[in-house]
Write an enzyme that holds these catalytic residues in place. Sequence first.
Site, mmCIF file in Angstrom:
data_model
loop_
_atom_site.group_PDB
_atom_site.id
_atom_site.type_symbol
_atom_site.label_atom_id
_atom_site.label_comp_id
_atom_site.label_asym_id
_atom_site.label_seq_id
_atom_site.Cartn_x
_atom_site.Cartn_y
_atom_site.Cartn_z
ATOM 1 N N GLY A 16 31.521 69.960 -24.346
ATOM 2 C CA GLY A 16 31.172 69.899 -25.769
ATOM 3 C C GLY A 16 30.482 68.579 -26.077
ATOM 4 N N ALA A 48 30.449 74.131 -34.928
ATOM 5 C CA ALA A 48 30.539 73.196 -36.064
ATOM 6 C C ALA A 48 29.471 73.544 -37.098
ATOM 7 C CB ALA A 48 30.371 71.772 -35.568
ATOM 8 N N GLY A 51 28.630 69.282 -40.541
ATOM 9 C CA GLY A 51 27.749 68.219 -40.082
ATOM 10 C C GLY A 51 28.463 67.029 -39.495
ATOM 11 N N GLU A 120 31.370 66.572 -48.355
ATOM 12 C CA GLU A 120 32.553 67.383 -48.021
ATOM 13 C C GLU A 120 33.793 66.679 -48.560
ATOM 14 O OE1 GLU A 120 32.682 69.385 -44.118
ATOM 15 O OE2 GLU A 120 30.772 68.417 -43.760
ATOM 16 N N ASP A 221 44.351 72.149 -23.118
ATOM 17 C CA ASP A 221 44.513 71.913 -21.674
ATOM 18 C C ASP A 221 44.555 70.422 -21.325
ATOM 19 O OD1 ASP A 221 44.063 74.596 -21.881
ATOM 20 O OD2 ASP A 221 42.529 74.710 -20.343
ATOM 21 N N HIS A 242 42.121 74.405 -41.754
ATOM 22 C CA HIS A 242 40.932 74.410 -42.623
ATOM 23 C C HIS A 242 41.227 75.351 -43.775
ATOM 24 C CE1 HIS A 242 36.866 74.723 -44.102
ATOM 25 N NE2 HIS A 242 36.487 73.795 -43.249
ATOM 26 N N ARG A 288 41.560 67.941 -46.898
ATOM 27 C CA ARG A 288 41.942 69.295 -46.462
ATOM 28 C C ARG A 288 43.419 69.598 -46.534
ATOM 29 N NH1 ARG A 288 38.043 69.922 -41.391
ATOM 30 N NH2 ARG A 288 36.221 70.074 -42.724
ATOM 31 N N HIS A 349 42.684 74.486 -37.391
ATOM 32 C CA HIS A 349 41.292 74.079 -37.215
ATOM 33 C C HIS A 349 41.118 72.865 -36.314
ATOM 34 C CE1 HIS A 349 37.112 73.592 -38.376
ATOM 35 N NE2 HIS A 349 37.333 72.367 -38.817
ATOM 36 N N GLU A 373 38.120 65.652 -29.218
ATOM 37 C CA GLU A 373 39.287 66.168 -29.944
ATOM 38 C C GLU A 373 40.572 66.062 -29.126
ATOM 39 O OE1 GLU A 373 38.490 69.825 -32.030
ATOM 40 O OE2 GLU A 373 40.629 70.151 -32.444
ATOM 41 N N ARG A 384 42.512 64.306 -40.630
ATOM 42 C CA ARG A 384 41.107 63.953 -40.367
ATOM 43 C C ARG A 384 40.232 64.264 -41.574
ATOM 44 N NH1 ARG A 384 36.350 66.935 -38.373
ATOM 45 N NH2 ARG A 384 37.611 68.799 -38.574
HETATM 46 P P1 FAD Z 1 34.813 71.146 -27.491
HETATM 47 O O1 FAD Z 1 33.468 71.208 -28.099
HETATM 48 O O2 FAD Z 1 35.845 72.085 -28.020
HETATM 49 O O3 FAD Z 1 34.620 71.437 -25.930
HETATM 50 C C1 FAD Z 1 35.738 71.580 -25.082
HETATM 51 C C2 FAD Z 1 35.230 71.830 -23.677
HETATM 52 O O4 FAD Z 1 36.293 71.676 -22.752
HETATM 53 C C3 FAD Z 1 34.665 73.217 -23.443
HETATM 54 O O5 FAD Z 1 33.513 73.104 -22.633
HETATM 55 C C4 FAD Z 1 35.774 73.904 -22.624
HETATM 56 O O6 FAD Z 1 35.334 74.936 -21.779
HETATM 57 C C5 FAD Z 1 36.277 72.738 -21.818
HETATM 58 N N1 FAD Z 1 37.625 72.898 -21.273
HETATM 59 C C6 FAD Z 1 38.788 72.979 -21.952
HETATM 60 N N2 FAD Z 1 39.820 73.107 -21.093
HETATM 61 C C7 FAD Z 1 39.285 73.109 -19.847
HETATM 62 C C8 FAD Z 1 39.822 73.251 -18.546
HETATM 63 N N3 FAD Z 1 41.137 73.426 -18.320
HETATM 64 N N4 FAD Z 1 38.980 73.257 -17.490
HETATM 65 C C9 FAD Z 1 37.641 73.117 -17.674
HETATM 66 N N5 FAD Z 1 37.080 72.963 -18.896
HETATM 67 C C10 FAD Z 1 37.898 72.970 -19.961
HETATM 68 N N6 FAD Z 1 33.588 68.635 -36.780
HETATM 69 C C11 FAD Z 1 32.676 67.883 -37.411
HETATM 70 O O7 FAD Z 1 32.637 66.649 -37.236
HETATM 71 N N7 FAD Z 1 31.784 68.482 -38.266
HETATM 72 C C12 FAD Z 1 31.769 69.818 -38.500
HETATM 73 O O8 FAD Z 1 30.939 70.314 -39.254
HETATM 74 C C13 FAD Z 1 32.724 70.620 -37.830
HETATM 75 N N8 FAD Z 1 32.766 71.968 -38.046
HETATM 76 C C14 FAD Z 1 33.612 72.719 -37.285
HETATM 77 C C15 FAD Z 1 33.583 74.113 -37.411
HETATM 78 C C16 FAD Z 1 34.364 74.907 -36.591
HETATM 79 C C17 FAD Z 1 34.328 76.408 -36.724
HETATM 80 C C18 FAD Z 1 35.231 74.295 -35.643
HETATM 81 C C19 FAD Z 1 36.102 75.140 -34.751
HETATM 82 C C20 FAD Z 1 35.304 72.913 -35.553
HETATM 83 C C21 FAD Z 1 34.497 72.120 -36.361
HETATM 84 N N9 FAD Z 1 34.526 70.726 -36.267
HETATM 85 C C22 FAD Z 1 33.609 69.981 -36.944
HETATM 86 C C23 FAD Z 1 35.367 70.068 -35.258
HETATM 87 C C24 FAD Z 1 34.478 69.713 -34.053
HETATM 88 O O9 FAD Z 1 33.547 70.752 -33.845
HETATM 89 C C25 FAD Z 1 35.292 69.507 -32.800
HETATM 90 O O10 FAD Z 1 36.366 68.649 -33.031
HETATM 91 C C26 FAD Z 1 34.410 68.882 -31.711
HETATM 92 O O11 FAD Z 1 33.217 69.603 -31.565
HETATM 93 C C27 FAD Z 1 35.186 68.862 -30.397
HETATM 94 O O12 FAD Z 1 34.296 68.506 -29.378
HETATM 95 P P2 FAD Z 1 34.866 68.266 -27.932
HETATM 96 O O13 FAD Z 1 33.694 67.920 -27.081
HETATM 97 O O14 FAD Z 1 36.006 67.347 -27.994
HETATM 98 O O15 FAD Z 1 35.452 69.701 -27.492
HETATM 99 C C1 SIN Z 2 33.223 72.508 -42.171
HETATM 100 O O1 SIN Z 2 32.012 72.692 -42.093
HETATM 101 O O2 SIN Z 2 33.903 72.789 -43.153
HETATM 102 C C2 SIN Z 2 33.936 71.902 -40.999
HETATM 103 C C3 SIN Z 2 33.749 70.446 -41.032
HETATM 104 C C4 SIN Z 2 34.746 69.755 -40.166
HETATM 105 O O3 SIN Z 2 35.698 70.354 -39.670
HETATM 106 O O4 SIN Z 2 34.575 68.541 -39.999
#
Ligand code: FAD
Ligand code: SIN
Length: 533
Positions: A16, A48, A51, A120, A221, A242, A288, A349, A373, A384
């Site tokens: 991610g 996401a 933004g 927001e 994980d 959320h 939130r 969320h 995260e 948050r």
């Molecule tokens: P993720 O993007 O969740 O990626 C996790 C990765 O880890 C994936 O590739 C997965 O396959 C891998 N993985 C997990 N376990 C294993 C394992 N055991 N072995 C191998 N790979 C593994 N935040 C904002 O700041 N702004 C927003 O507008 C916003 N909107 C959101 C809307 C939605 C619907 C959601 C669900 C979240 C939103 N968030 C937003 C929160 C934000 O998107 C996440 O907190 C952030 O993108 C997390 O990024 P990350 O790289 O930590 O993990």
């Molecule tokens: C949203 O667009 O409401 C999600 C934003 C966030 O989780 O930061």
Amino acid sequence: MPNNSFTYDVIIIGSGAAGLGLALSLPSHLQIAILSKLSMSEGSTYYAQGGISAVLDEIDSLSSHQADTVKSGAGLCHEEIVELVVSKGKASIDWLMENNVQFSTDNKFTSKNKLHLTKEGGHSHRRVVHADDSTGRAVQTALSDQVVARSNIEIFEHHNVIDLVTTEQKNTDESRISGCYVLDAKKDVVISMKAPCVTLATGGASKVYLYTSNPDVSTGDGIAMAWRAGCRVANMEFMQFHPTCLFHPQAKSFLISEAVRGESGLLLLPDGSRFMPNFDKRAELAPRDIVARAIDHEMKRLGIPSVYLDISHRTAKFTKSHFPMLYERCLEFGFDMTKDPLPVVPAAHYTCGGVMTDKNGLTDITGLYAIGETAFTGLHGANRMASNSILECLVFAKQSSEHICSFLKSATTASSIEPWDDSQVINSDEAIVVSHNWAELRQFMWDYVGIVRTTKRLERAKHRITLLNQEINEYYGKFHVTSDFLELRNLVNAAELIIDSALLRKESRGLHYTLDYPELDDINFKKDTVLKP
Ligand code: FAD
Ligand code: SIN
């Protein structure tokens, strides 16, 4: 014989914003592996909407962004970390644009040609940079393209990390990372990967709940693996719900962005009356925890299955141009948001707690980092603030890349790893145990460890976790591992950490609300909940 053992300089578990951000920040002479459980883009980042927060408006200031973050965090934010993250907002947005992320500009809406900023909950200024209402897709796609083009980065999709491997250092209590065991889910074999640096970028644990905005990979994980390897984990009681996910049987808790409220969307009861002003003077734009609890309260008080989110007072042109993806998806579910209020409910969320790290993303184990995260950096406190998450992913990707580079200059090569031994186990003839326990866990977490908690409900949940743990250990000792089983084991670990942390916090603060201790208790509980293995 197939090669079941691989060696790298850095292994990044997760693709991610955090994992890709780190891979692209590391120098190109390093050999890097990136792993993801499904395809590279399947994680929360891709979904996401709202933004990424950054101070870009002349009337905004870093101190205002910091103050809003701290206020949302209900007294538990680590202020030096807030200052660090907020100060890197503009640089992070610039870096994304250098990597081809295209954000919405003002000239889509007005005549000015600069980035459009939306608002927001919790933010006292417009400071959310976005790509329409699909910000995550823009970020994930652009960064994935960059990573694919780098010859020093090898991508392992459909590879599920089972556990970390560590080595104890002689005559010290230091533990060092040496690599990990990985299930190649397509070939159904376990491989070992060795590296002096491993980074957990595995996202959150919201799948412990029955209803969640998160994709299927969010099974905690990284948190569970780090815990099993001996790392401290903090503040797991602060699971964020959320407030507004679409209430529809086929919508799988589809998120309706907080930016809809930021652009003046109103929360309504079935009779069309507003209720948020009765709960907080910031009304629909309160943080939130407050909005989700108010919705939960009204749903329980009136016995209704949802409340409504209404933006039909804006012109259809305004709504379609600001929320093109939401407009189309809602139409697929039979709702025209330019005309109809949308039925909405809260859903799990975001995981505010996680693996404890320092300001470089370093955990308690030498060479093991956690970012995004999955980490607990101290930024979010007890709740948050919206759109601070992707920013945190990017800032700690950069921080840890610098630390990894200097660590690798002095690090010895990683110790060798014993091959995975599955000579004593057989294929499972009891997969039903996994699917049954998975469903049971998510249901009781929703019922007993949700938005409003009590000690009795938490204890009930803990009792069930103990039984699940017994069954899982028995299963692990007997059968070959599968992806479903590995996820269940991690979910149960994460759920236990949530319950244990919630039982320790005998007050209500931010996202943790218990009827047994409804007040804030600054004297005894203005501190993190730190669990040690
Ligand atoms: P993720 O993007 O969740 O990626 C996790 C990765 O880890 C994936 O590739 C997965 O396959 C891998 N993985 C997990 N376990 C294993 C394992 N055991 N072995 C191998 N790979 C593994 N935040 C904002 O700041 N702004 C927003 O507008 C916003 N909107 C959101 C809307 C939605 C619907 C959601 C669900 C979240 C939103 N968030 C937003 C929160 C934000 O998107 C996440 O907190 C952030 O993108 C997390 O990024 P990350 O790289 O930590 O993990
Ligand atoms: C949203 O667009 O409401 C999600 C934003 C966030 O989780 O930061």
